[in-house]
Design a protein around this motif. Structure first.
Motif, PDB file in Angstrom:
ATOM      1  N   ASP A   1     -77.210 -22.102 -58.623  1.00 10.43           N
ATOM      2  CA  ASP A   1     -78.225 -23.159 -58.483  1.00 10.43           C
ATOM      3  C   ASP A   1     -79.487 -22.888 -59.295  1.00 10.43           C
ATOM      4  N   LEU A   2     -79.759 -21.626 -59.605  1.00  9.72           N
ATOM      5  CA  LEU A   2     -80.958 -21.255 -60.354  1.00  9.72           C
ATOM      6  C   LEU A   2     -80.718 -21.190 -61.867  1.00  9.72           C
ATOM      7  N   GLY A   3     -79.514 -21.518 -62.283  1.00  9.74           N
ATOM      8  CA  GLY A   3     -79.207 -21.522 -63.715  1.00  9.74           C
ATOM      9  C   GLY A   3     -78.655 -20.214 -64.242  1.00  9.74           C
ATOM     10  N   GLY A   4     -78.297 -19.299 -63.349  1.00 12.41           N
ATOM     11  CA  GLY A   4     -77.688 -18.036 -63.771  1.00 12.41           C
ATOM     12  C   GLY A   4     -76.193 -18.218 -63.999  1.00 12.41           C
ATOM     13  N   LYS A   5     -75.684 -17.602 -65.049  1.00 15.22           N
ATOM     14  CA  LYS A   5     -74.264 -17.716 -65.363  1.00 15.22           C
ATOM     15  C   LYS A   5     -73.559 -16.442 -64.914  1.00 15.22           C
ATOM     16  N   TYR A   6     -72.478 -16.623 -64.180  1.00 12.85           N
ATOM     17  CA  TYR A   6     -71.699 -15.512 -63.640  1.00 12.85           C
ATOM     18  C   TYR A   6     -70.306 -15.520 -64.262  1.00 12.85           C
ATOM     19  N   TYR A   7     -69.819 -14.320 -64.542  1.00 18.13           N
ATOM     20  CA  TYR A   7     -68.503 -14.151 -65.159  1.00 18.13           C
ATOM     21  C   TYR A   7     -67.607 -13.382 -64.207  1.00 18.13           C
TER      22      TYR A   7
END
Length: 135
Positions: free
Chosen positions: A99-105
């Motif tokens: 939701d905060l714009g962080g990208k997770y892999y």
């Protein structure tokens, strides 16, 4: 091949590379360095896939790789994101946004399969090395 490129190799040998000669020793050194780099890339991919068993951000990955002694991304952190993008395009990992714009892999099914294969190959290499040491 295009008509204009047909004679390029011959022309380059006669002009650009005419004075460029390598000794057999130098050729071997070049091949060894290329081979070592490839092995290093294999180790890096193995470490990266292993870390991505659980969801992580690019920043988390850089910190964890640094802790493992991997310094390939020290001066160019953007190259990690290029590698992650390639792995994602290859269907080995998947990404999601919070939701905060962080990208997770995270590794996916295809990536897990690849990781198991790499672990098996790694175990076989260790077994062969141990046999060589014992002889």
């Amino acid at each position: 091949m295009e008509e204009r490129l047909k004679g390029l190799r011959k022309s380059m040998k006669q002009t650009t590379f005419k004075q460029l000669n390598f000794t057999e020793q130098k050729r071997k050194q070049v091949h060894e360095k290329l081979h070592k780099r490839f092995e290093g890339d294999e180790e890096l991919l193995f470490a990266l896939l292993h870390l991505l068993v659980h969801e992580k951000t690019g920043y988390d990955l850089i910190q964890l790789l640094r802790a493992r002694g991997v310094q390939q991304f020290e001066k160019n952190e953007g190259s990690l994101y290029i590698l992650l993008h390639r792995l994602e395009q290859g269907g080995v990992i998947q990404s999601s946004w919070d939701d905060l714009g962080g990208k997770y892999y995270q590794i996916n099914h295809k990536g897990r399969k690849l990781l198991r294969k790499a672990e098996k190959n790694s175990a076989e290499k260790v077994k062969v090395l141990n046999q060589l040491i014992q002889e």
